[in-house]
Design an enzyme around this catalytic site. Sequence first.
Site, PDB file in Angstrom:
ATOM      1  N   LYS A  19       0.935  -1.252  -0.030  1.00 61.10           N
ATOM      2  CA  LYS A  19       0.168  -0.059   0.049  1.00 61.10           C
ATOM      3  C   LYS A  19       0.986   1.293   0.003  1.00 61.10           C
ATOM      4  CE  LYS A  19      -2.773   0.830   3.547  1.00 61.10           C
ATOM      5  NZ  LYS A  19      -2.643   2.147   4.302  1.00 61.10           N
ATOM      6  N   SER A  20       1.898   1.364   0.928  1.00 58.53           N
ATOM      7  CA  SER A  20       2.804   2.466   0.836  1.00 58.53           C
ATOM      8  C   SER A  20       3.403   2.925  -0.280  1.00 58.53           C
ATOM      9  CB  SER A  20       3.752   2.323   1.932  1.00 58.53           C
ATOM     10  OG  SER A  20       3.165   2.279   3.106  1.00 58.53           O
ATOM     11  N   GLY A  91      -4.912   7.882   5.396  1.00 55.03           N
ATOM     12  CA  GLY A  91      -4.041   8.935   6.074  1.00 55.03           C
ATOM     13  C   GLY A  91      -2.655   9.115   5.390  1.00 55.03           C
ATOM     14  N   ARG A 119      -8.588  12.018  12.605  1.00 51.68           N
ATOM     15  CA  ARG A 119      -6.946  11.744  12.782  1.00 51.68           C
ATOM     16  C   ARG A 119      -6.172  13.127  12.776  1.00 51.68           C
ATOM     17  NH1 ARG A 119      -5.603   6.662   9.228  1.00 51.68           N
ATOM     18  NH2 ARG A 119      -3.650   6.819  10.480  1.00 51.68           N
ATOM     19  N   SER A 164       7.253   8.600  12.373  1.00 47.32           N
ATOM     20  CA  SER A 164       6.241   8.504  11.381  1.00 47.32           C
ATOM     21  C   SER A 164       6.502   8.676   9.966  1.00 47.32           C
ATOM     22  CB  SER A 164       4.921   9.575  11.777  1.00 47.32           C
ATOM     23  OG  SER A 164       4.356   9.801  10.454  1.00 47.32           O
ATOM     24  N   ASP A 311       1.722  -1.404  11.967  1.00 51.27           N
ATOM     25  CA  ASP A 311       0.257  -1.854  11.462  1.00 51.27           C
ATOM     26  C   ASP A 311       0.114  -3.335  11.707  1.00 51.27           C
ATOM     27  OD1 ASP A 311       0.126   0.593  10.126  1.00 51.27           O
ATOM     28  OD2 ASP A 311       0.699   0.215   8.366  1.00 51.27           O
ATOM     29  N   LYS A 338      -4.644   5.410  14.734  1.00 47.42           N
ATOM     30  CA  LYS A 338      -4.597   4.757  13.330  1.00 47.42           C
ATOM     31  C   LYS A 338      -6.162   4.900  12.966  1.00 47.42           C
ATOM     32  CE  LYS A 338      -0.360   3.941  12.842  1.00 47.42           C
ATOM     33  NZ  LYS A 338       0.381   4.555  11.957  1.00 47.42           N
ATOM     34  N   ARG A 342      -6.516   1.464  17.851  1.00 41.38           N
ATOM     35  CA  ARG A 342      -6.296   0.147  18.014  1.00 41.38           C
ATOM     36  C   ARG A 342      -5.725  -0.896  19.254  1.00 41.38           C
ATOM     37  NH1 ARG A 342      -3.390  -0.145  11.822  1.00 41.38           N
ATOM     38  NH2 ARG A 342      -5.184   0.101  10.459  1.00 41.38           N
TER      39      ARG A 342
HETATM   40  C1  S3P Z   1       2.221   4.527   6.297  1.00 42.33           C
HETATM   41  C2  S3P Z   1       2.972   4.930   7.276  1.00 42.33           C
HETATM   42  C3  S3P Z   1       2.578   4.438   8.605  1.00 42.33           C
HETATM   43  C4  S3P Z   1       1.755   3.256   8.492  1.00 42.33           C
HETATM   44  C5  S3P Z   1       0.610   3.537   7.440  1.00 42.33           C
HETATM   45  C6  S3P Z   1       1.247   3.671   6.106  1.00 42.33           C
HETATM   46  C7  S3P Z   1       3.054   5.202   4.992  1.00 42.33           C
HETATM   47  O1  S3P Z   1       1.786   5.551   9.302  1.00 42.33           O
HETATM   48  O2  S3P Z   1       0.730   2.895   9.546  1.00 42.33           O
HETATM   49  O3  S3P Z   1      -0.514   2.434   7.270  1.00 42.33           O
HETATM   50  O4  S3P Z   1       2.600   4.742   4.010  1.00 42.33           O
HETATM   51  O5  S3P Z   1       3.902   6.276   5.229  1.00 42.33           O
HETATM   52  P1  S3P Z   1       2.517   6.718  10.094  1.00 42.33           P
HETATM   53  O6  S3P Z   1       3.532   7.240   9.405  1.00 42.33           O
HETATM   54  O7  S3P Z   1       1.421   7.531  10.617  1.00 42.33           O
HETATM   55  O8  S3P Z   1       3.281   5.766  11.107  1.00 42.33           O
END
Ligand code: S3P
Length: 424
Positions: A19-20, A91, A119, A164, A311, A338, A342
């Site tokens: 996903k990222s 997010g 959030r 983060s 996650d 999140k 959670r």
């Molecule tokens: C993500 C970073 C994480 C993760 C999210 C995806 C990203 O969040 O929990 O599912 O793609 O950069 P945080 O950066 O807020 O920890």
Amino acid sequence: MKFSKINGLHGEVTIPGDKSISHRSVMFGSLAKGTTKITGFLQGADCLSTISCFQKMGVSIENLGDTVLVHGNGLHGLKKPEQVLDCGNSGTTTRLISGILSAQDFSVTLTGDASIQKRPMKRIMEPLSQMGADITSVNGNGCAPLAINGRLLHGIHYQSPVASAQVKSAILLAGLYAKGETKVTEPSLSRNHTELMLKEFGADVRTEDTTAIIQPAEELFAKDIAVPGDISSAAFFLAAGLIIPNSEILIKNAGINPTRDGMIRVCQAMGGDLTLLNVRKTGEPVADILVRTSSLHGTDIHGNIIPTLIDELPMIAAMACFAEGDTIIRDAAELKVKESNRIAVMVENLSAMGADVEETADGMIIHGGKPLHGAVIDSHLDHRIAMTFAITAALAEGETEILGAECVNISYPNFYQDLKTLAH
Ligand code: S3P
């Protein structure tokens, strides 16, 4: 949706795209000159939100299924969208796009669903404002909708209070456009996909320990991206393979970037039988993982490992219910902000199934070994909660009903199908 006991998982499962990395490939492709061909793209609702936002800013994106073609507009080629940009449940979309939008020559409003509107966005508003951005929370509560008036930005050295990747990435993306160098130091290293991929697209970005440093760019250049499978999605089958009796499964195409591999390390620390096979590089490191039923014991999870499995903690907490002894999760207060809280949601739902779990200020203590029974589980429309309990239900006596189970479409649309296939 209803779930019941499973007697063993067998066979192979190919994990859908990360996903990222899928989000970033569309974002950076949109800002690059030329066409970026993305293979293995995750067709989850979150990543589709990112595509839709950039399409609204005039980028031509062809979504052909597994492959996505992004015909980039160049670093200064985004157009003012006619409507509000809707980031849905994502997010990553909201925070990363904010960094980009802070530096454009137009104004825009960003919003998202009910969860996104709760959030915390101050974590990006604060550093972006320090860079000269004009970014405000429309309702004055530090959450989306966000109104952003693009401005000329300048580089800063930001000491982030949280590890983060979303915060770090928002700042680095703004840094592409800023005058002077931009640096972000985090308390411990979060996922580094932005740093790795921006470099591939030609940006001058480097890291020193937990500091990422970027220079302003004149242009980014298109680069084909092969998206590895998402270790955060693989995590459900890693856990399932270890805790469901009589299981042996091969999880194919899982990304094993060291900033994301904490789940593998925790499974091993708990005594899990898993083997990495066919380790290779398709941009980022990838492996197939062979996992077999194991008798697990509790462990202590805290400190620098937390961002590498953030996650996966809901699934780890549930897995710990089937381990001998106590598992202690600390330094994980980020779990509260999140898609759902959670910590609270895991404690509420595991307790409903008869588990012995305690909520703490920054984590949970799980006393393993108590048999679980079916219950009605509220997913709170959090995809990772729904998937965690579909696996937990496989070991519980009686039936479990998961409310809002369809929310898995955020990150793993075929999850239930894949689980069913492995169970037969
Ligand atoms: C993500 C970073 C994480 C993760 C999210 C995806 C990203 O969040 O929990 O599912 O793609 O950069 P945080 O950066 O807020 O920890």
